[in-house]
Write an enzyme that holds these catalytic residues in place. Sequence first.
Site, PDB file in Angstrom:
ATOM      1  N   GLY A  13       0.925  -1.120  -0.051  1.00 14.93           N
ATOM      2  CA  GLY A  13      -0.027  -0.107  -0.098  1.00 14.93           C
ATOM      3  C   GLY A  13       1.033   1.310   0.003  1.00 14.93           C
ATOM      4  O   GLY A  13       1.931   1.286   0.684  1.00 14.93           O
ATOM      5  N   GLY A  16      -0.976   7.318   2.533  1.00 12.72           N
ATOM      6  CA  GLY A  16      -0.480   7.931   3.455  1.00 12.72           C
ATOM      7  C   GLY A  16       0.195   7.019   4.566  1.00 12.72           C
ATOM      8  O   GLY A  16       1.447   7.351   4.888  1.00 12.72           O
ATOM      9  N   GLY A  18       0.871   3.974   4.162  1.00 16.68           N
ATOM     10  CA  GLY A  18       2.180   3.014   3.496  1.00 16.68           C
ATOM     11  C   GLY A  18       3.392   3.664   3.110  1.00 16.68           C
ATOM     12  O   GLY A  18       4.442   3.419   3.310  1.00 16.68           O
ATOM     13  N   PHE A 117     -13.947  21.288  12.940  1.00 15.65           N
ATOM     14  CA  PHE A 117     -14.348  20.130  12.591  1.00 15.65           C
ATOM     15  C   PHE A 117     -15.297  19.559  13.512  1.00 15.65           C
ATOM     16  O   PHE A 117     -15.268  19.882  14.739  1.00 15.65           O
ATOM     17  CB  PHE A 117     -13.188  19.169  12.074  1.00 15.65           C
ATOM     18  N   GLN A 237     -18.267   3.831   9.523  1.00 11.37           N
ATOM     19  CA  GLN A 237     -18.798   5.410   9.597  1.00 11.37           C
ATOM     20  C   GLN A 237     -19.496   5.664   8.352  1.00 11.37           C
ATOM     21  O   GLN A 237     -18.969   5.608   7.112  1.00 11.37           O
ATOM     22  CB  GLN A 237     -17.628   6.180   9.620  1.00 11.37           C
ATOM     23  N   HIS A 239     -20.542   9.071   6.624  1.00 10.52           N
ATOM     24  CA  HIS A 239     -20.691  10.434   6.451  1.00 10.52           C
ATOM     25  C   HIS A 239     -21.760  11.198   5.973  1.00 10.52           C
ATOM     26  O   HIS A 239     -22.509  10.803   5.319  1.00 10.52           O
ATOM     27  CB  HIS A 239     -19.265  10.881   5.529  1.00 10.52           C
ATOM     28  N   LEU A 249     -17.806  12.534  -1.676  1.00 10.45           N
ATOM     29  CA  LEU A 249     -17.975  13.441  -0.412  1.00 10.45           C
ATOM     30  C   LEU A 249     -17.902  14.918  -0.630  1.00 10.45           C
ATOM     31  O   LEU A 249     -17.217  15.591  -1.472  1.00 10.45           O
ATOM     32  CB  LEU A 249     -16.624  12.881   0.242  1.00 10.45           C
ATOM     33  N   GLU A 252     -16.898  17.817   5.509  1.00 14.52           N
ATOM     34  CA  GLU A 252     -17.167  18.324   6.745  1.00 14.52           C
ATOM     35  C   GLU A 252     -16.524  19.905   6.770  1.00 14.52           C
ATOM     36  O   GLU A 252     -17.230  20.848   7.591  1.00 14.52           O
ATOM     37  CB  GLU A 252     -16.755  17.722   7.934  1.00 14.52           C
ATOM     38  N   ARG A 283     -20.267  12.706  13.161  1.00 18.17           N
ATOM     39  CA  ARG A 283     -20.663  12.153  11.891  1.00 18.17           C
ATOM     40  C   ARG A 283     -21.845  11.378  12.134  1.00 18.17           C
ATOM     41  O   ARG A 283     -22.675  11.394  11.282  1.00 18.17           O
ATOM     42  CB  ARG A 283     -19.621  11.664  10.827  1.00 18.17           C
ATOM     43  N   HIS A 370     -18.284   5.793   4.487  1.00 21.68           N
ATOM     44  CA  HIS A 370     -17.223   6.490   4.359  1.00 21.68           C
ATOM     45  C   HIS A 370     -15.955   5.900   4.872  1.00 21.68           C
ATOM     46  O   HIS A 370     -14.802   5.957   4.267  1.00 21.68           O
ATOM     47  CB  HIS A 370     -17.308   8.129   5.131  1.00 21.68           C
ATOM     48  N   GLU A 401      -6.223   2.956   7.616  1.00 25.90           N
ATOM     49  CA  GLU A 401      -7.490   2.363   7.702  1.00 25.90           C
ATOM     50  C   GLU A 401      -7.447   0.995   7.658  1.00 25.90           C
ATOM     51  O   GLU A 401      -8.386   0.620   8.297  1.00 25.90           O
ATOM     52  CB  GLU A 401      -8.223   3.175   6.301  1.00 25.90           C
ATOM     53  N   ARG A 412     -15.129   7.693  14.252  1.00 22.13           N
ATOM     54  CA  ARG A 412     -13.753   8.461  13.851  1.00 22.13           C
ATOM     55  C   ARG A 412     -14.327   9.850  13.838  1.00 22.13           C
ATOM     56  O   ARG A 412     -15.423  10.323  13.287  1.00 22.13           O
ATOM     57  CB  ARG A 412     -13.301   7.974  12.587  1.00 22.13           C
ATOM     58  N   SER A 417      -8.085  10.739  10.822  1.00 23.82           N
ATOM     59  CA  SER A 417      -7.618   9.674  10.120  1.00 23.82           C
ATOM     60  C   SER A 417      -6.276   9.825   9.431  1.00 23.82           C
ATOM     61  O   SER A 417      -5.279   9.241   9.624  1.00 23.82           O
ATOM     62  CB  SER A 417      -8.534   9.129   9.046  1.00 23.82           C
ATOM     63  N   LEU A 418      -6.230  11.062   8.882  1.00 21.90           N
ATOM     64  CA  LEU A 418      -4.980  11.621   8.338  1.00 21.90           C
ATOM     65  C   LEU A 418      -3.698  11.628   9.433  1.00 21.90           C
ATOM     66  O   LEU A 418      -2.644  11.231   9.080  1.00 21.90           O
ATOM     67  CB  LEU A 418      -5.011  13.005   7.580  1.00 21.90           C
TER      68      LEU A 418
END
Length: 597
Positions: A13, A16, A18, A117, A237, A239, A249, A252, A283, A370, A401, A412, A417-418
Amino acid sequence: MAKVHQFDVIVVGAGGAGLMAGLYASRGAKTAVISKLYPTRSHTGAAQGGISAALGNYEEDKPEWHTYDTVKGSDYLGDQDAIEFMCNEAIEAVLELEHMGLPFDRTPQGKISQRPFGGHTNNETGKPVRRAAHAADRTGHMILQTLYQQCLKNKVNFFDEYQVLDFLIVNGRAAGVVAIELATGELHTFHAKAVIFATGGHGRIFEVTSNAYVYTGDGAAILLRHGLPLEDMEFFQFHPTGIYKLGILITEGVRGEGGVLINGKGERFMPKYAPTVKDLASRDVVSRAIYTEIRAGNGVDGKNYVWLDARPETINKFAALDGRLNPDGTPYTITGEQVLQKLPDIIDFCRVYLGVDPITQMMPIQPTAHYTMGGIPTNKFGEVVIDDRNTVFPGLYAAGECACVSVHGANRLGTNSLLDLVVFGKHAGLKAAEYAKNADWQNLPGDADAGARSALDALRNGSGKENAFDITVEMKKVMFEDVGIYRNEKGMRAAIEKVRELKERFKHVRVADTGRIFNTELLNAWELGNMLEIAEVVAECALNRQESRGGHSREDFPERDDENWLKHTLAWHTGGKTRVEYKPVTITKYQPKKRVY
Ligand SMILES: Cc1cc2nc3c(=O)[nH]c(=O)nc-3n(C[C@H](O)[C@H](O)[C@H](O)COP(=O)(O)OP(=O)(O)OC[C@H]3O[C@@H](n4cnc5c(N)ncnc54)[C@H](O)[C@@H]3O)c2cc1C
């Protein structure tokens, strides 16, 4: 016989997680990153809104508040030691990205700009706090490009457009993977001491989703097939704001900038459901509110969508009513040009895909599948754990993820996540390199690629009575309708039965394309096999959990039940059967409280 390559560490992968893992592993070990996509096409590139860290660049903020918000957002299912670890590392992680050259938006003083957020609050006042560091509405794109450049600079080896089909275990240790080279159809064996899975989520099991086509749960399904468990698979989740029917998407961040949700009667409805944070509630809360409005007949024209209104006059009207202020204490207002500057990609999506201009028109939205909260169980160093005592599987790691640390628990928070990718990707990379330094090579059997070969042969030689496309459509529909935002026993039992029937039908699929070069039909069919197994496990875990918590909302068990269900699920799937066990949740400082919105 497949070609054989040898690396100390293999990362599967190139999103981000990987890339971060590859970057850190490569500093201490001979490392290769294998990706079915060209790295910068990974889904991380679609992340819009931002990455969270309590930098406090506009107003007071602290890692403790970030930690508590995340624990609360997780509906107390997140492991508090891991959450605290992530939130404490967040500031350094974002500054590291800045130093790598990531072009964040700036405050007038030149610091990294941040936006509010959902669920991110000042714990003392309960008011939203600006915690999401962002680069316009393409933060993930910037992270991906920046990390890819760093990997190239550090001479990480890449195998782009190679799809991993199998994981190799020798003497109970990770020993490598088998992949198909998409351009030639050739199988390659990668002999390794350590393997890191960073393969992303499985949102494609649902009909309406914001997820990329490649989100088919490959990594999780491969490990499941090897007898490893997955954690908290019932938690997915939804969204609240996907473009109606398309699922694309709408970040948000639109509501962070002041956008509001409006029902078919023209009413702003979120204050009814979350009086304090309103449109910026978590969410799960907003998605359920939208569904409740739709079920009450308040969708637009009786259909299953509502409006997201980001027209400057609407934003300014409600900002005044809410008493929202700028950092300098003046009333918050926004112009059309500022909306365009802050959310350029969203405006573009709506103009291109809908013919709607969000500066002058409202956007039709519905909740969209999402984010995969559950996944491959790991500890906070990215090491894969395989039971309720957190026993580590030697040489195997997961991050991003596809992993379940668990920092997101039952739900979440946006922008976490980032952060998860960067923090846990790094630690998985470091740990894997350290492990590889001391571990011995395991000898591979001569037929290491036999499992991958026979999986593909089965799809080439099936009876041909069934069509993979039809099966995919039927699976997505039943999962979205019966294992979606609202769930009940009857629906889920029907869904499990349906998925099992589809699995039987899948055995009769034969692909029509017999070519070797970029045979996407063959690989899509293989991915469908993964999705069917994941879908079955998701539905079984959801049926098993008799309570409502975070993203898992049962009509027949509407309350959260800490007495019986404050525990993680571990699910094994062998011989076509799912077995469920449990693992305790780590609670350090924060005892579960009822959620107040
Ligand atoms: C539209 C959208 C917007 C989002 N916005 C935000 C946001 O603003 N903030 C936030 O925090 N989060 C956001 N998220 C969530 C976040 O972007 C993702 O959770 C995260 O980027 C996942 O990163 P990853 O590295 O785990 O996976 P990905 O970036 O998807 O990478 C997965 C990688 O695995 C590879 N792969 C998969 N299977 C195989 C296989 N069998 N063989 C070889 N390679 C394989 C793929 O090629 C890819 O390189 C958003 C998600 C979406 C869908």
